[in-house]
Design an enzyme around this catalytic site. Structure first.
Site, PDB file in Angstrom:
ATOM      1  CG  ASN A 171      -2.237   1.612   1.559  1.00  0.00           C
ATOM      2  OD1 ASN A 171      -1.506   2.103   2.023  1.00  0.00           O
ATOM      3  ND2 ASN A 171      -2.448   1.228   0.622  1.00  0.00           N
ATOM      4  CE1 TYR A 175      -2.311   7.084   5.038  1.00  0.00           C
ATOM      5  CE2 TYR A 175      -0.316   6.544   4.569  1.00  0.00           C
ATOM      6  CZ  TYR A 175      -1.402   6.296   4.728  1.00  0.00           C
ATOM      7  OH  TYR A 175      -1.884   4.557   4.220  1.00  0.00           O
ATOM      8  NE  ARG A 176       0.276  16.223  10.821  1.00  0.00           N
ATOM      9  CZ  ARG A 176       0.380  15.461  12.188  1.00  0.00           C
ATOM     10  NH1 ARG A 176       1.723  15.274  12.645  1.00  0.00           N
ATOM     11  NH2 ARG A 176      -0.449  15.361  12.767  1.00  0.00           N
ATOM     12  CD1 TRP A 189      -2.905   6.096  11.146  1.00  0.00           C
ATOM     13  CD2 TRP A 189      -1.279   5.706  10.074  1.00  0.00           C
ATOM     14  NE1 TRP A 189      -1.703   5.522  11.569  1.00  0.00           N
ATOM     15  CE2 TRP A 189      -1.353   4.563  10.782  1.00  0.00           C
ATOM     16  CE3 TRP A 189       0.190   5.215   8.911  1.00  0.00           C
ATOM     17  CZ2 TRP A 189      -0.333   3.735  10.816  1.00  0.00           C
ATOM     18  CZ3 TRP A 189       0.593   3.782   8.642  1.00  0.00           C
ATOM     19  CH2 TRP A 189       0.841   3.761   9.950  1.00  0.00           C
ATOM     20  CG  LEU A 190      -8.029  10.044   7.438  1.00  0.00           C
ATOM     21  CD1 LEU A 190      -8.874  10.104   7.215  1.00  0.00           C
ATOM     22  CD2 LEU A 190      -8.474  10.607   9.675  1.00  0.00           C
ATOM     23  NE  ARG A 193      -6.886   7.741   3.770  1.00  0.00           N
ATOM     24  CZ  ARG A 193      -7.339   8.511   3.237  1.00  0.00           C
ATOM     25  NH1 ARG A 193      -8.360   7.387   2.423  1.00  0.00           N
ATOM     26  NH2 ARG A 193      -7.687   9.642   3.302  1.00  0.00           N
ATOM     27  N   GLY A 194      -4.711   2.300   4.135  1.00  0.00           N
ATOM     28  CA  GLY A 194      -3.964   0.760   4.004  1.00  0.00           C
ATOM     29  C   GLY A 194      -3.331   0.611   5.082  1.00  0.00           C
ATOM     30  CD  GLU A 235      -1.869   2.002  -3.344  1.00  0.00           C
ATOM     31  OE1 GLU A 235      -2.093   2.617  -2.838  1.00  0.00           O
ATOM     32  OE2 GLU A 235      -0.841   1.406  -4.121  1.00  0.00           O
ATOM     33  CG  ASP A 284      -4.992  18.881   9.844  1.00  0.00           C
ATOM     34  OD1 ASP A 284      -3.843  17.599   9.800  1.00  0.00           O
ATOM     35  OD2 ASP A 284      -5.301  17.955   9.122  1.00  0.00           O
TER      36      ASP A 284
END
Length: 503
Positions: A171, A175-176, A189-190, A193-194, A235, A284
């Protein structure tokens, strides 16, 4: 076509879209302040050649306009992005062809997939210099501190590469990362997400998760990483589709991961699922400082490789316009055919930059039956993973220009009865960075049906909308120059007046 960052920067410079700054600048606040002022006016990309305390130049604002995003995708006009989206829609949810023309179209796309297959570079530029263990010092990188309340400096445009511990499918995400020490960073990250799924699996298996961060890749690779893909699609493959030929990859020095061979920098490390740090605050994309996360995953880097004389590519978040907003405007075009395939009644959709490019969506439908607007809104929220966090969906008729806010607001004001046409879905999984929600990570969604109502949505007859007499309008068009008004618009709505329409 440019295949690495430095070639793309040369392309920008040749087109007058890159300015070099030789004066010494500070990565602490100053670089971001300069870059942000130019972003607000659609200015050029910047290459800071003399950054205080750093040995490497800094490139920023590279994707600061939709035009430059198109160039990165090997295109000249934004409308070409939708043609690319049609290809991706076929791959996203392939269907057996029913006609010869569909079979030919599918065959062309599959041929493009063969051409897009990534290759292997055994002597990659990204490993011209190798630093290990005690030699790794992230503080020597020109990491930006963007806002005065930021806890530390950050990496924002690094591609984070991880691999599913079971399926071994990689993946790639953006991301920050926030600096914690000379060799550690926390990651934000959320949960959808992978990489987060990979970390959860690694925790279940009692393993560390291998992590590579590639910095300074060609922008089309960043766009591929930002495209919503099913978990079993690569990707890297999409980057090849975007660029027209396969991406060249290289195996990491110490990890079982692959990275773009022409990356400027590559960081190699691991995350122990039990190893966390305090992340934030940091400015952000919502336009506020993100909160403090005391249990953020901690990445420990043990190896850094880079090209000779590398260039550090960066960006920064905040209230739009920012580079991520320009990328989102371009991705909006790419998403459209994919979304139409998932929700056939949708004619067009738009994610306004001012709504952070994902918090509000405007969709138009070819209305055929009562309740269709509500059905379209509900289908939109489940069509693609990133739409999970869209708070507002406004549904309008197909003849409404969704990129003209005057038409959208008129539709809401003239076609909506809040008691009938507004519906709210409470307690949905939500963006933890959204301070508007009462509970962190849990919030409501609102749908607004701004379409013309039909029976039984209403028992009242709906009046005809006002229109100019077509014969008179055509006559005035013909005689416009005779009126001495040739240098003025003829009353047409300028689609670019508000900066919305990309055509």
């Amino acid at each position: 076509m440019a295949r690495d960052l430095r070639e793309f920067l040369k392309q920008l410079e040749q087109r007058g879209q890159l300015r070099r700054v030789s004066t010494m600048v500070d990565a602490n606040l100053e670089v971001a302040e300069i870059a942000n002022r130019l972003l607000q006016q659609g200015g050029p990309a910047l290459l800071f050649e003399n950054v205080k305390g750093a040995s490497y130049p800094v490139a920023v604002n590279v994707l600061g306009t939709v035009e430059r995003v198109c160039w990165a995708m090997n295109m000249e006009r934004p409308e070409e992005l939708e043609e690319l989206g049609k290809k991706l829609a076929i791959l996203y949810q392939p269907r057996p062809p029913k006609k010869m023309s569909q079979a030919i179209e599918l065959g062309k796309v599959l041929l493009d997939v063969v051409k897009a297959k990534p290759g292997r570079d055994f002597f990659p530029a990204c490993q011209q210099v190798v630093l290990k263990d005690e030699q790794v010092d992230l503080t020597k990188l020109p990491l930006l501190r963007v806002y005065p309340g930021d806890a530390e400096r950050v990496i924002t445009l690094g591609l984070m590469i991880t691999k599913d511990p079971e399926t071994k499918i990689p993946n790639v995400g953006v991301y920050r990362l926030q600096l914690q020490s000379r060799n550690t960073m926390t990651v934000q990250w959320l949960s959808v997400r992978g990489a987060t799924r990979h970390l959860r699996k690694a925790a279940e298996l009692g393993q560390k998760l291998e992590v590579a961060v590639a910095i300074g890749v060609h922008p089309l690779v960043i766009m591929a990483a930002a495209t919503p893909l099913p978990v079993d699609l690569s990707e890297w493959l999409f980057a090849g589709l975007y660029g027209g030929s396969g991406l060249s990859l290289a195996k990491c020095k110490t990890l079982d991961l692959e990275v773009p061979a022409d990356s400027e920098f590559v960081l190699e490390g691991t995350i122990d699922p039990k190893d966390t740090g305090v992340d934030g605050p940091a400015g952000d994309h919502m336009g506020f400082y993100g909160g403090v996360n005391e249990q953020a995953p901690l990445v420990r880097f043990h190896t850094m490789t880079h090209r000779k004389d590398p260039i550090y590519l960066t960006a920064f978040s905040g209230r739009p316009p920012k580079e991520d907003a320009m990328m989102a405007l371009a991705l909006n075009r790419i998403y459209t055919p994919i979304l139409r395939q998932q929700v056939p009644e949708i004619v067009d959709f738009f994610l306004p930059m001012e709504a952070l490019s994902y918090k509000a969506a405007i969709i138009s439908i070819d209305k055929a039956y009562p309740g269709q607007a509500r059905r379209a809104a509900l289908a939109f929220w489940s069509a693609l993973p990133q739409f999970t966090y869209t708070k507002f969906v406004i549904v309008v008729d197909k003849d409404t220009n969704i990129r003209d806010p005057r038409q959208v607001v008129w539709s809401i004001a003239s076609k909506v009865d809040p008691g009938r046409d507004v519906f709210i879905l409470p307690d949905n999984p939500f963006d933890r960075l959204d301070f508007a929600t009462e509970k962190q990570g849990l919030g409501g969604r609102m749908g607004i049906d701004a379409t013309t109502k039909i029976y039984p949505e209403t028992d009242r007859p709906w009046a005809e909308p006002l229109q100019s007499d077509p014969d008179t309008a055509a006559m005035v068009d013909r005689r416009w120059a005779e009126y001495g008004l040739a240098d003025l618009q003829r009353g047409d709505v300028d689609p670019n007046l508000f900066g919305y329409d990309l055509q």
